[in-house]
Every structure is written in structure tokens, then in C-alpha cells.
Design an enzyme around this catalytic site. Structure first.
Site, PDB file in Angstrom:
ATOM      1  N   GLY A  70       0.975  -1.136  -0.044  1.00 27.94           N
ATOM      2  CA  GLY A  70       0.149  -0.112   0.009  1.00 27.94           C
ATOM      3  C   GLY A  70       0.919   1.096   0.049  1.00 27.94           C
ATOM      4  O   GLY A  70       1.928   1.151  -0.288  1.00 27.94           O
ATOM      5  N   GLY A  71       0.203   2.279   0.424  1.00 27.40           N
ATOM      6  CA  GLY A  71       0.958   3.597   0.377  1.00 27.40           C
ATOM      7  C   GLY A  71       2.250   3.739   1.240  1.00 27.40           C
ATOM      8  O   GLY A  71       3.368   4.296   0.705  1.00 27.40           O
ATOM      9  N   VAL A  75       4.149  -6.360   2.531  1.00 28.16           N
ATOM     10  CA  VAL A  75       3.939  -7.569   3.396  1.00 28.16           C
ATOM     11  C   VAL A  75       4.551  -8.870   2.397  1.00 28.16           C
ATOM     12  O   VAL A  75       3.988  -8.827   1.346  1.00 28.16           O
ATOM     13  CB  VAL A  75       2.723  -8.080   3.854  1.00 28.16           C
ATOM     14  CG1 VAL A  75       2.839  -9.653   4.657  1.00 28.16           C
ATOM     15  CG2 VAL A  75       2.225  -7.224   5.215  1.00 28.16           C
ATOM     16  N   LYS A  90       6.854  -7.802   7.331  1.00 28.13           N
ATOM     17  CA  LYS A  90       6.127  -6.845   7.086  1.00 28.13           C
ATOM     18  C   LYS A  90       6.982  -5.513   7.257  1.00 28.13           C
ATOM     19  O   LYS A  90       7.737  -5.292   8.136  1.00 28.13           O
ATOM     20  CB  LYS A  90       5.192  -6.868   8.206  1.00 28.13           C
ATOM     21  CG  LYS A  90       4.293  -5.409   8.029  1.00 28.13           C
ATOM     22  CD  LYS A  90       2.885  -5.816   9.212  1.00 28.13           C
ATOM     23  CE  LYS A  90       2.183  -4.708   9.432  1.00 28.13           C
ATOM     24  NZ  LYS A  90       1.154  -4.880  10.592  1.00 28.13           N
ATOM     25  N   ASP A 181      -9.207  -1.382  17.231  1.00 24.87           N
ATOM     26  CA  ASP A 181      -9.506  -1.449  15.813  1.00 24.87           C
ATOM     27  C   ASP A 181      -9.833  -2.714  15.545  1.00 24.87           C
ATOM     28  O   ASP A 181      -9.623  -3.428  14.411  1.00 24.87           O
ATOM     29  CB  ASP A 181      -8.187  -0.925  14.966  1.00 24.87           C
ATOM     30  CG  ASP A 181      -8.780  -0.621  13.480  1.00 24.87           C
ATOM     31  OD1 ASP A 181      -9.832   0.423  13.220  1.00 24.87           O
ATOM     32  OD2 ASP A 181      -8.246  -0.680  12.560  1.00 24.87           O
TER      33      ASP A 181
END
Length: 905
Positions: A70-71, A75, A90, A181
Site C-alpha cells: 500500500g501507500g 508484506v 512486514k 480497531d
């Protein structure tokens, strides 16, 4: 397996920007998913990121494949080259955002403090030139979000998932960690049946400043208001999860619109579980003070909801229907009854295959965990004695612990068309066992009941369960089978508890000496407390011969069991092991095992032992059939799969051996024995050394020095002498390399130098090994392998006559066909090393004329041990003739000693 590209975003209240933990569309097909979301914001080109690619080695981790990016994060699946395990690597792009490193640090700190079966495990954390990274366990399965998208989730599955999530959060809360979360994409349902809570990137713990925000649909009111939060914030999110699993809808909308408007969550209706909507409403209270204080409180309430079984009216209804159907004979036909549903389900003809999954203990005491484990194991043993059922072995079902379990996937993996689940609870002098029989393909409940008795009557409960299951599945019991499963092993409750605890330690030991000792002590106490406890004596016989090879003690315990219950299946398994280990009488062991499988046709262990013994005496077709059946009964058994592969290799059925190897590699990809044995199959079949060479690169840092792993590695190093010398120089070969049979490290070095054509170096190494080999042959004069290794060392130091004499002595000790094949292959190697090519060719001719033995024309062309024979016309003609007959499918034929085979055109 699936990769889940998370669609929801975390938001910072008061802004429209995603916080640095959000993710969107960052998935890539992979064998597993490690669940920390990656940001959805598009990443600017970063040259450093090109440094992460499959094959790159960072520290001891080799990147295998990318799982998602992603940004500011990526991973990879990676391999730990020292420990030989797959992990998730990661990494966070350095410099993209201060909060990226902050979240990585939060996650590392939180997970490092938490060790629980329902939480993802952190293995390592570090920083390289390319940036910081975490190394976590690699999970296989799918997210809860994926599961919700598949459709409605049955209430028992909802409860099981919720209890596991609550258990993991309870552990975190007890350590002062609040997840903050929790959502379906951060809950992972593993193929093994385990449930894992992941992604602690927003966790609050250890005095760090809180990160604002969360995922809108799951955020508690206090998160939206940016007020202090605590464990009750996670409790609220767990309520949202429960509501979504039960209804398929989010209680406050995808952006939390209703919550911000102050609208309470809609009330649920859950038929059959009226207490569940009340609990969900309590978890979703807008005022934190009105929610349960933490996840441990929620877990207690969930267990209370999950524990009750059908009420008296439902049980009476089941009894009446069952009695009527039994009276009419319909139950033995193609009808299966459901407890709560008014319809019948079609059933396949033939014996049903039943998987009895591990029972959940609803008690807090560790002793009661032993009790639940023992009840589960004994019920499998009872059911395995019924010829009308096919019962999956305990070793395979143990891989699916209590909790959220995908019954459809488990049924497919085990080949089971029926699954039994249950719970066990003991309080004082009372025991309660609740069980349900389920069709895993449809999720239909076929039968269920609860048994609430005195704890001393637990065997009677097991017997009643076994009889009802047999009846529900249409299995007809003979009088002998009924007597066998209704005979209690002991009437002494304390002796029974000691026995169950002893079996628990024995079955979990995996060679750990302290567990073996504890198991033996507990079984001895059980037998001493009840002198009529035949089963305890039988297990003691097996334990003492397997663990300590104490033949006198094993015979004493076996005699005690035989005097009490001569037809006990476990007794005959123990007697077989005594015959094999103590008496070296394979045929007597076979007779004992045949008795055992007649008494317990579903006993996978006895069946596998019988198959191995039968192949040893040359009854290959019968033995292989036994091994295939044992693997069908225990489909998740690595030992069963690799054992079948080994026997198939011995009889040169290499294509089927490769299929068995595929299963073995799936079950235990890092085991050295399986890795090496399976890599050598193309060598024996085709002379192809490439897979074996690749296996060398996959060897763990610590090499086995005992058992099957050491023996298979010895065969591999014999083909790769350069690698053998390299490993010896690195001091990675133990001394001795193997003790059973004895293989001194100097012997491995000597054989490697000999294969490289370095006779003087070989002579020096073999001379170093000789004293130990001579001592072992004197100490074990009936050991075929002891004389064979001694003979090879004698040939290596130039004592050719002594070498051939001792090789002949070894061959004479090979009383069984499989052993004779091995002996003759070794004799050929010794004769070749001793400069006697005619004797070597005669020995090879005998092996090639047999249906067994690891000698093939393809392997002879490349095996360095037989390099001295190449160019000899007798050897070359033998190889050509054998290859021609193999290509034509002809059965090997024996030739008279000294006769050269006809060369193929």
C-alpha cells in the site's frame, strides 16, 4: 485460501483523510494472509522499494513472494533460513510518514507482550538499510470479513468465533493493551480452526499517546468524541462484530451514521438463543459504563449462552422419534433425523466416516482440561471398535481445536461425511457432556443430546454417546462389539483421572523425556490404584517398550493386562511392539496386530504398524493396502503419509510415492526426513539429481542426528559428497552422525572422500571410524547394519577380505525380504570399494531381480558410490538390460551368479 483486500478505511475524526493505518485494495493472491492493513493512499515511486523482491535475503529471512502493499507498507511471505519456517515479513517505507513508524512500533510493542493462541505471534523486529520490519507468524485461511460475505453464519459458529476473539482480547486487556480497531478484517479464521486477532497498529498500551480514529462502522462513541477509552471500547467493537455475524448488517451503518446521531442499535432476534440478542444490546450500549467491563466478562457470558443443550421437551421429542424409527427399521436406511428440524436428509450408502473433533472444556481448571481431552480420546477409541463406522483417528482431528471451525472445510480435508462436536464440563462430583452430530456439507444437525451425570459415571456417558451415534448413523453392532464398548475400563474415578492425565502427557510428548516420564508415572499410579485396570497396564506396556525399550517391564505389564482382558486391542498393539523391539520377531508382531485390527478395525495406529510389518516380510500389496487405509483413517498424519511414501519407494512405485510425498510435504513442509526422501524419488526413478540438490539448500541449520531424518539425510549426502564434506567442515554433522544405527561422523567423511576419488583421505577418515564400528558390531552381533557399516569402513582402509567376510555375515542376518534387499545393495557398494567388481555386479543383479530395493538402472548411472564399476562391461550390460526391461514393463528376472545379462540392442 483467500487474500482479503480490505475495503474499509480508518478515519481521523474531524477530517476526510485516512489515518496511516487504513487499507484498500492491497491484496495479492498468496498461500496465506498476514493481517495488518496497508494504507490505501497511492504511493509515490520509491527506488528503495525495488530492494524488496522475491529471493532477496535480509538477515536470516529470504523473501518468497509478495502478499500485499500500500501507500507506505509491504508484506512478503518469507522463509526463516535458520529455523526453516515460513513467516510474514512486514516492512514500512522509511520517511513516508512519522505515524507509519509509530504504528509499526505500537504493533511490535503490543504483540511482543502478548502470547495467546487467539492472538497473532510476533517472531522478530528489526531494521535494515531499507527500513524497519516486523516478522510475524504466517496464517493460512481467510478473514472473518470474507466469511461474512459468504452468507449467514450458524449461531454455534458465531458463538465459537466470538468466544475465541473474546479470549484473545481478554488476554490483551489483562496485560493493559486495548486493541482499538477490532473489525472482521482483523479477525482471521485459520485453516486449522484457530481464530486470531490481528493488527495492533492502533493499540493503546505502555503509556504511549493514543492514536485518534479507527474504522467508522466499528468505532465506539468515545472514539468519535476523542475521549479516553479503555477495554470497553473493544467490547463495543465486539458487539458490532456479533451483530454483523448474526444479521449480515452493520448496526450503525458503514460510516457509523446512526451512532453519531445517537440512535441505538436495532434489536436482534436469534431463534434458539434468546440470551444472545440481550448480550449484543449490552455490548452496544452507547454509555461505556453500561457495557461489560472487559473481554473476560464478555467471554464468561458467551460461555454461559453456549453451554445449555436442548431442553427436556426437545430431548423427549428426539427420544420418541428415534424409538419409533428404530422400531420400524428406517434408521438403518437412507434417513438421518435432525433434532430441531422437521425434515429428513438423504444419506450416502455404505459405512459413514465420522470425525470426532476435540471437545471444549467449559471448566477453568487445568485438571478438567485433561478430563475433556481424555473423554474425547476414549470416545474415539470406543467408536473405532465398531466395524460399521469409519472413524478418523485422533491425530488428524487434534489439529482442529475447539473454537471457530469451518466444518465444511474440515469434512473435506478429513474425508468425513459426519462430524461430532461436544463440550465437557465437570463441577465437583458432576459431569456434563453435550454433543451434536453434524453433516459438514450442509451444516445440518443430525442429532444432539446432553448427558448430566455423576462424574464417576463418565464412561457410562461415553458408552451411551457411542451407542446413540452408532444408531443414528445406521451402524449395526455385533454382540462382541456391544460388549467391547460397554465394558468400563475401571470403576475407580481417581484411577480413571490418573489414566486420562497419563495419556495426555504421552500423546503430547513427541519424544520429550520429561513428558514421557510423567506419563509413565501417572499410568503406574492408575494401575496401582485399580489392580483390575487392564487398559492402564496395556498402555504401560507400550510406553515402556517405546520410550525406554525396557523389555522386562513391558512384558510384565502386558502379562498383567492379558490376565485381565486378553482381547483388549491396545494390549495386542503393545505385544506387537514387544515382539518387534525385544524379540526381533516380525511375523509374531504381525499376528498380534492382526488380532488388534480385528478387535478395533478403525485403529489407524494398529493398521499403520501392521502395514509396515507386512511390507517388511515382503507382503507388499497387503501392507500397502493397510498403509493406505491407515492414512484414510488418519488423513492429517504426516507420519502416515511419509511412511506410505517410504514403502512405495522401496517397491519402486515412484509415481504413487510422489503423490504420497505431496501430501506429506503439505502436512509438514519443514521435516527433514520428508524433504530428503521425497527429493530423492526423481533420483531413483530417473537419475535426476536436481530436486535432491535443491533439497540441500533447504536444510535447516540444525541437522538431525537421530531417527528417520538422520537416515534419509545420510542417503542424500552419499550422493553429494562435496556437500557432506562442506557440512562436516562447518561442524554441522553431529558426532556420531547417527546412533541407531551407529554412523560416526568420520565414516560420513570417509565415504565422501571415497566418492570423490580421494583414497588416502578416505582411508584416514575410515581408520578414525573403525574402533567405534568394531565395538558396536561386537556389542550387537545380530545387527545387520552394524556389520555392514563395519565392512564398508574395512573396505575403505584396504582390508578387502575382512570387508567381504563381514558383509556376508551381515547379509546372512537379513532374515526378512526388505532387509535382504537393503543388505545386497550395501554388499554391492562394499565389493565395489574393495576392488571386487564381479562380486558387486552379482549383488546388484540380485537386487535388480527383486520387486524391492533402492537400486534402479537410472540411479546406478549417476550414483558416485558405484563409479568404480562404470566401464566394466558386466556392470554396463547389467544397467542397460535392467533399463530395457523396466521400459518394457517386464518383471525383473533372476540370473545365475556370474552370468552377464544380454545387452539390449
Amino acid at each position: 485460501m483467500s487474500v482479503h483486500p480490505n475495503a474499509e478505511q480508518r478515519v481521523v475524526p474531524g477530517t476526510d483523510e485516512p489515518s496511516p493505518g487504513g487499507a484498500k485494495g492491497a491484496g495479492a493472491p498468496a498461500l496465506s494472509v498476514l493481517l495488518r492493513e496497508l494504507v490505501s493512499a497511492p504511493a509515490a515511486p520509491m527506488p528503495w522499494a525495488e530492494g524488496l523482491y522475491p529471493g532477496r535475503v535480509i538477515g536470516r529471512f529470504e523473501l518468497v513472494r509478495e502478499l500485499g502493499r500500500g501507500g507506505f507498507g509491504v508484506v512478503f511471505e518469507a522463509r526463516d533460513r535458520e529455523l526453516g519456517r515460513s513467516v510474514a515479513f512486514k516492512a514500512v517505507y522509511p520517511g513516508t510518514s512519522p505515524r507509519a513508524g509509530e504504528q509499526l512500533l505500537r504493533e511490535a510493542e503490543a504483540i511482543a507482550q502478548l502470547q495467546h493462541p487467539n492472538l497473532v505471534t510476533l517472531f522478530d523486529v528489526g531494521r535494515c538499510a531499507l527500513g524497519p520490519f516486523l516478522v510475524l507468524e504466517l496464517l493460512r485461511g481467510r478473514t472473518l470479513k470474507d466469511r461474512i460475505e459468504l452468507g449467514p453464519i450458524p449461531v454455534p459458529e458465531v458463538l465459537a468465533i466470538a468466544m475465541d476473539v473474546a479470549a484473545g482480547l481478554a488476554h490483551a486487556h489483562a496485560a493493559g493493551v486495548v486493541h482499538r480497531d477490532l473489525k472482521p478484517s482483523n479477525v482471521f479464521l485459520c485453516e486449522s480452526g484457530a481464530v486470531k486477532v490481528l493488527d495492533f497498529g492502533m493499540a493503546h498500551a505502555f503509556g504511549r499517546q493514543r492514536v485518534s480514529g479507527g474504522t467508522p462502522a466499528y468505532m465506539a462513541p468515545e472514539q468519535w468524541r476523542e475521549e479516553p477509552d479503555d477495554a470497553r471500547t473493544d467490547v463495543f467493537a465486539l458487539g458490532v462484530l456479533l451483530h454483523e455475524m448474526l444479521s449480515g448488517d452493520l448496526p450503525f451503518g458503514p460510516e457509523g451514521e446512526a451512532l453519531r446521531a445517537g440512535t441505538p442499535a436495532p434489536r436482534l432476534e436469534v431463534p434458539g438463543a434468546p440470551a444472545l440478542p440481550e448480550l449484543v444490546a449490552c455490548l452496544l450500549e452507547l454509555d461505556p459504563a453500561r457495557r461489560p467491563r472487559d473481554a473476560a466478562d464478555v467471554l464468561d457470558r458467551l460461555r454461559a449462552i453456549a453451554a445449555p443443550a436442548p431442553g427436556p421437551a426437545a430431548r423427549r421429542r428426539l427420544a420418541r422419534i428415534t424409538a419409533a424409527v428404530l422400531a420400524s427399521g428406517l434408521l438403518a436406511g437412507a434417513v438421518a433425523l435432525t433434532l430441531h428440524r422437521g425434515h429428513a436428509t438423504a444419506r450416502p450408502a455404505g459405512p459413514r466416516t465420522v470425525a470426532v473433533l476435540p471437545f471444549a472444556s467449559l471448566s477453568a481448571s487445568q485438571d478438567d482440561a485433561f478430563f475433556a481431552d481424555g473423554v474425547h480420546g476414549e470416545l474415539i477409541t470406543q467408536l473405532a471398535r465398531l466395524s460399521g463406522l469409519r472413524v478418523i483417528a485422533r491425530g488428524s482431528v487434534q489439529q482442529y481445536p475447539p473454537g471457530a471451525r469451518d466444518l465444511r472445510a474440515i469434512g473435506a480435508a478429513l474425508g468425513a461425511d459426519t462430524i461430532l462436536e461436544g463440550t465437557v464440563q465437570r463441577a465437583g462430583d458432576r459431569a456434563r457432556i453435550a454433543v451434536q452430530l453434524v453433516d459438514p456439507r450442509s451444516g445440518t444437525e443430525l442429532w444432539a443430546n446432553r448427558f448430566d451425570r455423576a462424574a464417576s459415571d463418565v464412561f457410562a456417558i461415553q458408552t451411551e454417546v457411542a451407542l446413540e451415534i452408532a444408531g443414528a448413523l445406521g451402524a449395526t453392532l455385533s454382540a462382541a462389539e456391544r460388549r467391547a464398548i460397554t465394558r468400563p475400563p475401571t470403576r475407580d474415578r481417581e484411577a480413571h483421572d490418573l489414566f486420562l492425565r497419563g495419556l495426555y502427557y504421552w500423546q503430547r510428548s513427541m519424544g520429550v523425556e520429561s513428558d514421557n516420564r510423567t506419563a509413565e508415572e501417572l499410568l503406574e499410579k492408575a494401575a496401582a490404584r485399580d489392580p483390575a485396570f487392564a487398559l492402564a497396564e496395556a498402555w504401560l506396556a507400550a510406553v515402556t517398550v517405546e520410550w525406554k525399550e525396557d523389555c522386562d517391564a513391558a512384558r510384565r505389564h502386558a502379562a498383567a493386562a492379558a490376565a485381565l482382558e486378553p482381547d483388549l486391542p491396545q494390549l495386542h498393539v503393545a505385544l506387537a511392539e514387544i515382539c518387534d523391539v525385544c524379540d526381533h520377531d516380525t511375523r509374531a508382531a504381525i499376528r498380534e496386530l492382526e488380532h488388534a485390527v480385528r478387535a478395533a478395525p478403525g485403529d489407524a495406529t494398529a493398521r499403520a504398524l501392521l502395514g509396515t510389518m507386512r511390507t517388511t516380510v515382503g507382503a507388499y500389496d497387503a501392507g500397502l493396502d493397510d498403509l493406505r487405509l491407515a492414512l484414510a483413517l488418519d488423513p492429517r498424519s504426516y507420519l502416515g503419509a511419509i511412511g506410505l511414501a517410504r514403502e512405495l519407494v522401496i517397491v519402486r512405485r515412484f509415481d504413487e510415492a510422489e503423490r504420497a510425498c505431496d501430501r506429506a510435504r503439505e502436512l509438514a513442509p519443514g521435516d527433514v526426513h520428508g524433504l530428503v526422501l521425497c527429493a530423492l524419488v526423481p533420483f531413483w526413478r530417473d537419475g535426476d539429481l536436481a530436486p535432491a540438490r535443491h533439497a540441500l539448500d533447504q536444510l535447516p541449520r540444525e541437522l538431525p542426528s537421530a531417527g528417520n531424518g538422520a537416515w534419509s539425510l545420510f542417503q542424500l549426502l552419499a550422493v553429494f559428497p562435496d556437500e557432506a564434506l562442506r557440512l562436516a567442515a562447518q561442524d554441522r554433522l553431529a558426532s556420531p552422525f547417527s546412533s541407531r544405527p551407529l554412523i560416526p561422523r568420520a565414516y560420513v567423511v570417509g565415504a565422501a572422500h571415497a566418492a570423490r576419488g580421494e583414497p588416502e583421505a578416505a582411508r584416514a577418515a575410515f581408520a578414525e571410524a573403525l574402533p567405534d564400528l568394531e565395538a558396536r558390531a561386537r556389542a550387537e552381533p545380530t545387527s545387520m547394519l552394524a556389520w555392514l557399516f563395519l565392512a564398508r569402513a574395512e573396505a575403505g582402509v584396504g582390508r578387502a577380505d575382512e570387508a567381504l567376510r563381514d558383509a556376508g555375515r551381515a547379509a546372512a542376518l537379513a532374515s526378512e525380504p526388505e532387509h535382504r534387499a537393503s543388505a545386497q545393495r550395501f554388499v554391492a557398494e562394499i565389493a565395489a570399494a574393495a576392488g571386487r567388481p564381479a562380486d558387486a555386479v552379482d549383488a546388484l543383479r540380485e537386487v535388480l531381480a527383486r520387486p524391492d530395493g533402492l537400486v534402479t538402472p537410472a540411479a546406478l548411472r549417476v550414483d558416485p558410490r558405484f563409479a568404480p564399476l562404470r566401464g566394466d562391461p558386466r556392470f554396463d550390460a547389467l544397467v542397460v538390460d535392467a533399463a530395457a526391461r523396466q521400459a518394457g514393463g517386464a518383471t525383473p528376472r533372476a540370473l545365475p551368479p556370474g552370468a552377464a545379462p544380454r545387452a539390449a540392442p
